[in-house]
Enzyme design. Structure first.
Site, PDB file in Angstrom:
ATOM      1  NE  ARG A 255     -38.226 -46.112  55.062  1.00  0.00           N
ATOM      2  CZ  ARG A 255     -37.603 -45.916  56.208  1.00  0.00           C
ATOM      3  NH1 ARG A 255     -38.185 -45.225  57.160  1.00  0.00           N
ATOM      4  NH2 ARG A 255     -36.415 -46.428  56.394  1.00  0.00           N
TER       5      ARG A 255
ATOM      6  CB  CYS B  18     -29.737 -43.639  68.083  1.00  0.00           C
ATOM      7  SG  CYS B  18     -28.400 -42.461  67.952  1.00  0.00           S
TER       8      CYS B  18
ATOM      9  CD  GLU C 107     -26.370 -32.892  69.417  1.00  0.00           C
ATOM     10  OE1 GLU C 107     -25.452 -32.197  69.853  1.00  0.00           O
ATOM     11  OE2 GLU C 107     -27.536 -32.453  69.248  1.00  0.00           O
TER      12      GLU C 107
HETATM   13  C1  UDX Z   1     -32.720 -40.541  66.555  1.00  0.00           C
HETATM   14  C2  UDX Z   1     -33.425 -39.485  67.432  1.00  0.00           C
HETATM   15  O1  UDX Z   1     -34.538 -38.936  66.714  1.00  0.00           O
HETATM   16  C3  UDX Z   1     -32.451 -38.406  67.823  1.00  0.00           C
HETATM   17  O2  UDX Z   1     -33.073 -37.470  68.683  1.00  0.00           O
HETATM   18  C4  UDX Z   1     -31.271 -39.057  68.530  1.00  0.00           C
HETATM   19  O3  UDX Z   1     -30.326 -38.095  68.901  1.00  0.00           O
HETATM   20  C5  UDX Z   1     -30.630 -40.099  67.653  1.00  0.00           C
HETATM   21  O4  UDX Z   1     -31.602 -41.069  67.242  1.00  0.00           O
HETATM   22  P1  UDX Z   1     -32.011 -40.674  63.983  1.00  0.00           P
HETATM   23  O5  UDX Z   1     -31.649 -42.098  64.255  1.00  0.00           O
HETATM   24  O6  UDX Z   1     -31.026 -39.828  63.261  1.00  0.00           O
HETATM   25  O7  UDX Z   1     -32.316 -39.905  65.349  1.00  0.00           O
HETATM   26  O8  UDX Z   1     -33.344 -40.644  63.102  1.00  0.00           O
HETATM   27  P2  UDX Z   1     -34.916 -40.591  63.399  1.00  0.00           P
HETATM   28  O9  UDX Z   1     -35.484 -39.485  62.617  1.00  0.00           O
HETATM   29  O10 UDX Z   1     -35.242 -40.629  64.828  1.00  0.00           O
HETATM   30  O11 UDX Z   1     -35.428 -41.948  62.710  1.00  0.00           O
HETATM   31  C6  UDX Z   1     -35.060 -43.229  63.179  1.00  0.00           C
HETATM   32  C7  UDX Z   1     -35.711 -44.311  62.346  1.00  0.00           C
HETATM   33  O12 UDX Z   1     -37.119 -44.368  62.576  1.00  0.00           O
HETATM   34  C8  UDX Z   1     -35.534 -44.099  60.840  1.00  0.00           C
HETATM   35  O13 UDX Z   1     -35.240 -45.327  60.216  1.00  0.00           O
HETATM   36  C9  UDX Z   1     -36.882 -43.572  60.415  1.00  0.00           C
HETATM   37  O14 UDX Z   1     -37.161 -43.838  59.078  1.00  0.00           O
HETATM   38  C10 UDX Z   1     -37.813 -44.332  61.358  1.00  0.00           C
HETATM   39  N1  UDX Z   1     -39.095 -43.656  61.564  1.00  0.00           N
HETATM   40  C11 UDX Z   1     -39.153 -42.431  62.150  1.00  0.00           C
HETATM   41  C12 UDX Z   1     -40.274 -44.279  61.169  1.00  0.00           C
HETATM   42  O15 UDX Z   1     -40.249 -45.390  60.631  1.00  0.00           O
HETATM   43  N2  UDX Z   1     -41.468 -43.645  61.367  1.00  0.00           N
HETATM   44  C13 UDX Z   1     -41.548 -42.420  61.965  1.00  0.00           C
HETATM   45  O16 UDX Z   1     -42.675 -41.910  62.135  1.00  0.00           O
HETATM   46  C14 UDX Z   1     -40.359 -41.795  62.359  1.00  0.00           C
END
Ligand code: UDX
Ligand code: ADP
Length: 457
Positions: free
Chosen positions: A437, A271, A156
């Site tokens: 952030r 993840c 997923e």
């Molecule tokens: C991630 C993957 O994006 C997704 O495809 C996979 O299936 C599961 O893991 P998720 O953990 O839900 O999804 O969130 P994501 O949006 O990827 O963000 C992960 C972390 O990175 C968050 O803490 C977010 O705040 C941080 N992040 C993300 C940043 O600090 N900067 C960014 O530019 C993007």
């Protein structure tokens, strides 16, 4: 078909709700051993907060979408079984702190082996180390049950907070299957489910191992981007460059692209860290220490970013936060979710509590009980009493009143629109804001009198 999904979490719940919504001809049952969770899925307050999810669930639930604790009953009736249970990082024994703990997966496979009937398709939805499908196959085969089966990998890719749009309109659906006529047939059956709403050209089929490894690789690449820009943020603070400007400048290069370049207090979520550690473990297992070290640096950088944030805060508050009120705005690992797994807020709060600060935490969707569970080590002192330095606030302005500093740890949109003048008026002076952030309008806040510190600027 009768579709069964084992595991009613952040992945299983939303994914099955979408399949049920789009495929009214299939009957979808999501099962879990956690009774409270199932009760919540059957109530008006779903256990998972995701924008748009309430509508999807309420349309399909009771029609062809069911939530139940009858795991065996549902497996026995199923033609297709998704395994969507948690695979946390192992905390004991061989591979502790790195390898994925597959005990929940193995338990599922044994349960399926015991009760399944007929011709079934077992689908790995959880993110798993490469070659887990082989273990599942061997368990199913070894038990000599009354069924024939195929194992598919169908990772997923939804991100939390955007699960509904990600499921509705995925960049791709990945299906890995055994390269035999039976394997192809099973992959086609699953592809037909998604094809109800996903264009065929976005449904990719590969061999099982490529599919398993692609999921780990995708997460490792995404996390690496965040760690890369966060590494540069430290250099920006040292040189008066502005990390947002740098990100914009490099993001316009079409080879790099603008996404996932938001510098932050660090990445969190269930993840990234787990999957990279898993990748590191696999590389070590296969005798590739240089490859392992390369990926491990992504985690080291992320840990550095979290502790760097606290060190900067303490240094700025005249080298001590002992007895000082610090307002923490946001506890979830990102906006639009109530999930706190590996949230940077946990690490920041623990470090601040270690420094004897009084942390006043406000998050619009995270429950107080969850915050206490996450900060457990600190939440309980010797007598088993909650740590008096952890205060959960229902009101964001009360959280900031008389505070020495405000720290933004989740990028909830509403934090941008707060009455910052009111917050300033009621804070101790000098009033500090640490924007973990980079969502606030720093120049506007400075005009009000705040001292503002972002990440990498
Ligand atoms: C991630 C993957 O994006 C997704 O495809 C996979 O299936 C599961 O893991 P998720 O953990 O839900 O999804 O969130 P994501 O949006 O990827 O963000 C992960 C972390 O990175 C968050 O803490 C977010 O705040 C941080 N992040 C993300 C940043 O600090 N900067 C960014 O530019 C993007
Ligand atoms: P994810 O984010 O991957 O969906 P969660 O932890 O939110 O992870 O969800 C996994 C769910 O799987 C949990 O609700 C857990 O109770 C459930 N689960 C784990 N093992 C089993 C099992 N053997 N049978 C049924 N449910 C299980």
């Amino acid at each position: 078909m009768n579709i069964c999904c084992i595991g009613a979490g952040y992945v299983g719940g939303p994914t099955m709700a979408m399949i049920a919504l789009k495929c009214p001809e299939h009957r979808v049952t999501v099962v879990d051993i956690n009774e409270k969770r199932i009760a919540a899925w059957n109530s008006n307050e779903l256990p998972v907060y995701e924008p748009g999810l309430d509508e999807v669930v309420s349309e399909a639930r009771g029609r062809n979408l069911f939530f139940s604790t009858d795991v065996n009953g549902s497996i026995a009736e199923a033609d297709m079984i998704f395994i969507s249970v948690n695979t946390p990082t192992k905390s004991y024994g061989v591979g502790a702190g790195r390898a994925a703990d597959l005990k929940f997966i193995e338990r599922c496979a044994r349960q399926i082996a015991e009760v399944a009937k007929g011709n079934i398709i077992v689908v790995e939805k959880s993110t798993l180390p490469v070659r887990t499908a082989e273990s599942i196959r061997r368990i199913l085969e070894g038990c000599g049950g009354e069924f024939t089966f195929q194992v598919l990998s169908n990772p997923e890719f939804l991100a939390e907070g955007t699960a509904v749009p990600d499921l509705l309109n995925p960049d791709r659906v990945l299906i890995g299957g055994e390269q035999t006529p039976e394997g192809d047939e099973a992959a086609k059956t699953l592809a037909d489910v998604y094809a109800k709403w996903v264009p065929r050209e976005r449904i990719l089929t590969t061999n099982v191992w490529s599919s398993e490894l692609s999921k780990l690789t995708a997460n490792a690449f995404l996390a690496q981007r965040v760690s890369s820009i966060n590494a540069i943020s430290a250099l920006c603070e040292a040189t008066e460059a502005n990390v947002d400007e740098v990100a914009r400048a490099i993001g316009t290069d079409s080879r790099i692209g603008p996404k996932f370049l938001k510098s932050s207090v660090g990445f969190g979520g269930s993840c990234f860290q787990k999957d990279i550690l898993n990748l590191v473990y696999l590389c070590e297992h296969f005798g590739l220490p240089e490859v392992a070290a390369y990926w491990e640096q992504v985690i080291i950088m992320n840990d550095y970013q979290k502790s760097r944030f606290v060190r900067r805060l303490v240094r700025t508050l005249f080298n001590t936060v002992s007895g000082k009120k610090i307002a923490i705005l946001g506890f979830a690992f990102k906006k639009d979710t109530n999930d706190t797994r590996e949230s940077p807020a946990i690490y920041v709060c623990r470090d601040l509590l270690e420094e004897q600060a009084e942390v006043h935490i406000f998050d619009p969707k995270v429950k107080a009980s969850q915050v206490f569970a996450d900060l457990q080590q600190d939440a309980l002192n010797g007598n088993g009493e909650p740590n008096p330095n952890i205060i959960i606030e229902e009101d964001v302005y009360a959280a900031c009143e008389n505070a020495h500093a405000v720290a933004i740890l989740t990028e909830w949109d509403r934090f941008r629109d707060l009455d910052w003048q009111r917050i300033y008026d009621n804070m101790l002076k000098p009033a500090f804001v640490f924007d973990g952030r980079n969502i606030l309008d720093a120049p506007a806040l400075r005009k009000m009198g705040f001292e503002v510190y972002g990440i990498g600027r």
